[in-house]
Design a protein around this motif. Structure first.
Motif, mmCIF file in Angstrom:
data_model
loop_
_atom_site.group_PDB
_atom_site.id
_atom_site.type_symbol
_atom_site.label_atom_id
_atom_site.label_comp_id
_atom_site.label_asym_id
_atom_site.label_seq_id
_atom_site.Cartn_x
_atom_site.Cartn_y
_atom_site.Cartn_z
ATOM 1 N N SER A 54 55.152 -40.103 -61.822
ATOM 2 C CA SER A 54 54.025 -39.647 -62.502
ATOM 3 C C SER A 54 52.737 -40.327 -61.874
ATOM 4 C CB SER A 54 54.047 -39.753 -64.096
ATOM 5 O OG SER A 54 54.341 -41.088 -64.452
ATOM 6 N N ILE B 42 58.364 -33.118 -65.050
ATOM 7 C CA ILE B 42 58.211 -34.415 -64.797
ATOM 8 C C ILE B 42 59.215 -35.590 -65.202
ATOM 9 C CG2 ILE B 42 56.551 -36.327 -64.607
ATOM 10 C CD1 ILE B 42 54.341 -34.579 -64.777
ATOM 11 N N SER C 66 51.787 -31.953 -60.732
ATOM 12 C CA SER C 66 52.076 -31.136 -61.943
ATOM 13 C C SER C 66 51.048 -30.652 -62.521
ATOM 14 C CB SER C 66 52.486 -32.283 -62.883
ATOM 15 O OG SER C 66 51.596 -32.816 -63.584
ATOM 16 N N GLY D 159 52.634 -37.420 -58.147
ATOM 17 C CA GLY D 159 53.580 -36.599 -58.969
ATOM 18 C C GLY D 159 52.537 -35.935 -60.129
ATOM 19 N N TYR D 160 51.637 -36.775 -60.448
ATOM 20 C CA TYR D 160 50.878 -36.193 -61.794
ATOM 21 C C TYR D 160 49.744 -35.022 -61.088
ATOM 22 C CZ TYR D 160 47.626 -36.251 -65.730
ATOM 23 O OH TYR D 160 46.881 -35.751 -66.973
#
Lengths: 563, 563
Positions: free
Chosen positions: A77, A97, A85, A81-82
């Motif tokens: 995250s 996630i 997403s 990753g964040y």
């Protein structure tokens, strides 16, 4: 269920035996689920049948809302990753996630929060929010099964390490038997479960590098997560409060108000600058009698600092630090960090609150805190989970040339020999190579159709991009766009350098524009610094709060309450 | 040096012997200080000579800035101590606050911070700030010597308990020999020192009352300090995140999302209301599938809640709670609080994260958290330090009638038989009485000229004021005014009831105006609640931040990041 290692076998054995052990009977709901799980793990289901298709009860809420979308599981995250997403189209993909921390950290502002220029939460965005429609599971990805397309997840809601930098693998120092026993216990206690994916994005980031210098893991402060920033703020204020006690001798004051920063990259430099602001803008007014004892030293093993910047900008920074009294010590090797101050009676309470820094060829130095920021260590998950691929369905792999026996030889994920990162192609798909050269023609490579790697844990084959938030978020946004449009084959990722920034204290910064060696330094660069990070902030909450805290702390001083 | 107990004798003995033990030699500065201290403690100085006059090295910085002012030492930094320190005239008095915590807590807003309606620091004011000119020593007052007018202080900068509610005396469970040994060690390690006062104000407040219910100290969450609020916020969000895990059975979800509040006073009621807001305004949107499991129960041992309020207002609150689904359970006695959920396999990880509440005559209840707010326990410092006065100089004591032999009989501080509080007269001076009745005429009393007690640790003789922030701050402001003007003899303290407020959730509150049983309820009372606490907030920083957070959390929802 296809297996990646010996551990799940023992889980199966365990689940067989426990059906005869009444004392382990769980709640009714729990027990039926476990039996189901057990049946699947014991291999009574036809091989190759996906766990989701047979009703993976443990993820039934996710499965119920899938609605024929593909599931994209993102591990991590952080910046990669964040960002991914938030950009993926939720009508097309169910985004899940998996991360041991429940928030994203806006890392460029961490140093500001560590000294109280900003409140901690202004550098944090919760993964769950009213707006974010991605599902979230707080857990560690523990293993990946490419054949059945599942990730083994270990829950991490109550993990005491969350919020702080990671410096060592979770399984370090444990032998195979211990790990096996732990795995069995975790399965039995409902701490582990499998999550099926259609597409997998590995964005687990890196750990903090300590080079195994003795004492650093135990005693140093890192600056990678918001919990680290909180520890640093607390320790800074504690050092001043200890020095203010009538019982603290001046010799101890001089040592516990000496703050050592190890690592001359942007993080170390920006933290030194923020600390300098705190000491000379606030502490000098609040503890006027103590500021004479305060000192900041910045150590680096190499002969220069800020090597990512153009030489003129780095020199500007050094001049500024020299005038501000920050002692930059290059070509220094740290040998150890111990608790307690040198030359002070170990019985004296205030002396016990400091640390001793040993530097090669120099006398020991007593410090109140050592902030450690010397680069990245590869995430142990990469080394462990993806080292050997036992089996994969050939349709998941795309070969450059025909390889009729590909399914019969062992493969592994291609890793960068220097950094250990996952190597991807320029479409960010993970590359795999045969385990041994004799099995195939030399240089043979293939890539996984549905497995991607982005962020600090990955590099693109043959390209050298820096391990920065900028690269991570550009990769994430590029990948999200391609997946949303379904045009991964028509374009290739290229990094566009937007420049680098470093705050230097006293409302001055340096800003290098693009790759051309051009740059600006001073107050204008500081305005760019503030403007850029304010603009990049994610939530409106933080876009409102950040300038308010900048104003309040300028007007009234930083808050020094410690709790 | 006059002694209050046997301990200082052993210190003296120890200091004699240690001069012959080289391994204990400290830094030069430290050693000379200790020898000096030792000499004084050993009684080689003329009796009655004040330690400051002979050069109390350990407080030399304070002594250097005294400038012929009187020194007012304030023990405690709560509503009483902090308000007093801000109002005393710093041209006339050197104000020194001794407190184990480095900040003042604005307690009415703590419940809001515990659920994230406000950020923690908005309910906190640092004692040290650019504006506050009071000196501060982070420490515990350990003993008071009325004869030499000194307070023995134990430093508390690194005390791990700071920031959280206190529920047990620091010396509980230790025998006299252990305490004695600890005292010696603390003196030797520079953790203890003496601080001379001209005027002493005891404002140490109260501890949290647990009635020794088993498990409450270990497992309950309190709501008295900002560290408590942070623990509650973390635990609340952790409970929801645990419930959200695919591996958590519904039966466990139902228990760990059950929040028990024990104590039906304003604190317990306001926390229940804030928690209700959090669950139904934010969690319902972020975890829509979980809100069906959430539950709040408010327990009280008495047959009613909010007994401080007029019956009609209390009934309004009960109706509102009933409609909102908060289960108010009166006449319930809590018997114990244990770790782990009832009826759940103790091996199941998510089940281990809850607690079991035992209630007299009812089946055990599984809860995710128990918030305990059942009133006050007398501060152990009051019981320990001021129980017996061995000796005092007669000029420090004011007698109502002539008492020629007063200096020859033992006295003690008058304490309220019910609460254990220090009893003062209506000028807030501490009252003393002879140890045994036979030594004096019945009912004989005297008061100390320069020792005052304010806040929750004190009561005024013959008057029943509630133990509230309002009374504490009014006493502090009255005393500050009198000391500033030097007119303590011309007036007496009287409490002016400004009314009581309680927030009930959903933008509704109750407000009882003065003592006349009049009041308002609903949204208007809520506006009074917000307006009153905003106006009472101390720093401009917080007056700006509080409405901003109110707005942001209304507009964007509360932040649920957990670190």
């Amino acid at each position: 269920m296809p297996l990646l290692g010996p551990a799940p076998f023992s889980v199966a054995r365990y689940l067989v035996s426990r059906t005869t052990v009444p004392k382990l009977a769980l709640l009714t709901a729990r027990a039926s689920r476990t039996r189901h799980d057990g049946r699947r793990r014991m291999g009574t289901l036809p091989e190759g049948e996906s766990p989701a298709a047979t009703g993976e009860l443990s993820t039934r809420e996710l499965d119920a809302t899938l609605n024929r979308r593909e599931r994209v599981v993102i591990l991590g995250s952080g910046w990669a990753g964040y960002s991914l997403s938030r950009t993926l189209d939720h009508r097309k993909y169910q985004v899940v996630i998996v991360s041991p921390r429940s928030y994203f950290v806006f890392t460029p502002l961490l140093a500001s929060t560590a000294v109280g220029t900003l409140e901690f939460r202004t550098a944090v965005e919760s993964i769950r929010s009213r707006r974010n429609r991605a599902a979230f599971i707080q857990g560690w990805a523990d293993d990946v099964d490419l054949y059945s397309k599942t990730v083994r997840v270990e829950e991490a809601v109550a993990d005491p390490r969350q919020g702080t930098a990671l410096v060592a693998a979770r399984y370090e120092g444990k032998d195979a038997a211990t790990l096996d026993a732990e795995l069995v216990a975790k399965h039995a206690s409902g701490q582990m479960f499998n999550l099926r994916y259609d597409k997998l994005v590995i964005a687990v980031g890196c750990y903090n590098q300590t080079f195994d210098v003795p004492g650093v893991r135990q005693h140093a402060h890192f600056l990678k997560d918001v919990g680290d920033a909180r520890k640093i703020r607390r320790r800074l204020l504690e050092s001043f409060e200890t020095a203010a006690l009538p019982t603290t001798p001046d010799a101890v004051r001089r040592q516990i108000l000496h703050f050592a920063v190890v690592g001359g990259g942007p993080t170390g430099v920006e933290f030194s600058a923020e600390l300098h602001d705190l000491i000379y803008q606030d502490m000098a007014r609040i503890y006027p009698e103590l500021v004479q004892f305060a000192k900041i030293s910045l150590f680096d093993v190499s002969p220069s600092v800020l090597s990512a910047f153009d030489a003129r900008l780095a020199r500007y920074a050094l001049d500024l630090f020299a005038r501000g009294g920050i002692d930059v010590k290059t070509s220094r090797t740290i040998q150890s960090l111990r608790a307690g101050l040198p030359g002070v009676d170990p019985g004296l309470k205030s002396g016990r609150l400091g640390y001793t820094l040993s530097i090669a060829g120099e006398p020991d130095v007593g410090v109140g805190m050592c902030i450690w920021s010397t680069g990245l260590m590869m995430n142990p998950f990469i080394q462990k989970a993806l080292s050997t691929i036992r089996r994969f369905p050939p349709k998941e792999v795309i070969f450059k040339s025909a390889m009729p026996h590909a399914g019969e030889i062992p493969w592994h994920i291609l890793r960068d020999p220097k950094t250990g990162s996952i190597v991807t192609n320029d479409r960010l798909r993970v590359l795999i190579v045969p385990d041994e050269a004799e099995h195939a023609e030399p240089g043979v490579k293939a890539h996984l159709r549905d497995v991607f790697a982005i962020g600090d844990c990955s590099v693109i084959e043959g390209v050298q991009y820096p391990a920065t938030a900028q690269v991570a978020s550009q990769k994430a946004l590029w990948l999200a766009k391609r997946l949303n449009r379904g045009d991964l084959h028509t374009t290739r990722f290229r990094f566009r350098n937007l420049g680098i920034l470093a705050y230097l204290g006293g409302s001055k910064a340096i800003y290098e524009i693009g790759n051309k060696g051009q740059g600006i330094a001073g107050r204008a660069a500081w305005l760019v610094w503030r403007g850029a990070y304010l603009a990049k902030s994610i939530s409106w909450r933080n876009r409102v709060l950040i300038p308010i805290y900048w104003f309040l702390n300028w007007a009234f001083g930083r808050d020094i309450s410690r709790f």
